[in-house]
Design a protein around this motif. Sequence first.
Motif, short mmCIF file in Angstrom:
data_model
loop_
_atom_site.label_atom_id
_atom_site.label_comp_id
_atom_site.label_asym_id
_atom_site.label_seq_id
_atom_site.Cartn_x
_atom_site.Cartn_y
_atom_site.Cartn_z
N ALA A 7 0.85 -1.22 0.08
CA ALA A 7 -0.06 0.01 0.11
C ALA A 7 0.83 1.12 -0.03
O ALA A 7 1.95 1.29 0.37
N TYR A 8 0.32 2.36 -0.42
CA TYR A 8 1.15 3.65 -0.35
C TYR A 8 0.31 4.58 0.37
O TYR A 8 -1.02 4.64 0.19
N ILE A 9 1.26 5.28 1.09
CA ILE A 9 0.59 6.13 2.14
C ILE A 9 0.91 7.64 1.92
O ILE A 9 2.11 7.72 1.88
N GLY A 10 -0.09 8.54 1.73
CA GLY A 10 0.44 9.98 1.76
C GLY A 10 0.44 10.60 3.14
O GLY A 10 -0.48 10.33 3.79
N LEU A 11 1.42 11.24 3.21
CA LEU A 11 1.64 12.19 4.58
C LEU A 11 1.79 13.67 4.34
O LEU A 11 2.52 13.90 3.39
N GLY A 12 1.12 14.13 5.19
CA GLY A 12 1.20 15.83 5.01
C GLY A 12 1.14 16.33 6.56
O GLY A 12 0.27 15.66 7.33
N SER A 13 1.62 17.47 6.72
CA SER A 13 1.47 18.29 7.88
C SER A 13 1.78 19.75 7.44
O SER A 13 2.59 20.06 6.90
N ASN A 14 1.08 20.69 8.23
CA ASN A 14 1.41 21.97 8.05
C ASN A 14 1.14 22.90 9.28
O ASN A 14 1.12 24.08 9.61
N LEU A 15 0.87 22.18 10.43
CA LEU A 15 0.90 22.81 11.77
C LEU A 15 1.94 22.31 12.69
O LEU A 15 2.19 21.06 12.85
N GLY A 16 2.67 23.00 13.48
CA GLY A 16 3.48 22.54 14.37
C GLY A 16 4.80 22.19 13.52
O GLY A 16 5.05 22.91 12.59
N ASP A 17 5.74 21.12 14.16
CA ASP A 17 6.83 21.12 13.57
C ASP A 17 6.79 19.82 12.60
O ASP A 17 6.62 18.80 12.76
N SER A 18 6.45 20.24 11.24
CA SER A 18 5.78 19.31 10.39
C SER A 18 6.72 18.21 9.86
O SER A 18 6.57 17.20 9.93
N VAL A 19 8.02 18.53 9.65
CA VAL A 19 9.09 17.52 9.38
C VAL A 19 8.98 16.33 10.57
O VAL A 19 9.01 15.28 10.33
#
Length: 171
Positions: A7-19
Motif C-alpha cells: 500500500a502507499y500512504i500519503g503523509l502531510g502536515s502544516n501545523l507545528g513541526d511538520s518534519v
Amino acid sequence: MPSKQIAYIGLGSNLGDSVSQLVSALCAISELADTQVLKASSFYQSKPMGPQDQPVYVNAVARISTALAPHELLAALQKIEHYHGRVREGERWGPRTLDLDILLYGDESVKTPDLTIPHIGMAEREFVLVPLFEIASEMIMPDGSPLALWVSRCSLEGLRRLASINEQAAH
C-alpha cells in the motif's frame, strides 16, 4: 493470517513541526501490527490546497507492506493522526498537524462513505505524485497509464524537495 498487500500512504502536515510530525508518523506506521514501512520518499514542501491563508505543507509518500485490511488500516492511520493532535472538524483542506491518506492498496478498489481507494484527486496532486514517483517510478496507475505520465501532466509550481528521511534522521 491474511496475505500482505503493498500500500502507499500519503503523509502531510502544516501545523507545528511538520518534519518531526512526518518522521514520527512513519515510525508509528512501522509499529502497526503486521505492517512494515518498506520505503519513504523525500519530504517536499508544497502550497496548501484550498485556503491559501495557512502555512505551507510538508508532504511525503511511504510504501508499506501490511496484512491489515483497508478499513483496518484506515482506522489505524486515524489513530496515529489523533495521537498527533489531528482534529477532524472545521474547513475542508484546512490546516492540520497530520494527514495520512491511503493512496493505493494493492490492486484493490474501495468506495465506501469513509474510504475511497485509489485516493480521489490523486492525479492532480503534485505533492502526492512526485514523492510517489520517487519511490515507485515504474508504477502503472489504476487507469493503465504509467505514473510518469501522471507526473508529466501535473503542475510542479510551489513544490520543493526538502530532504529524504535518511537525510532528516542524520540531523
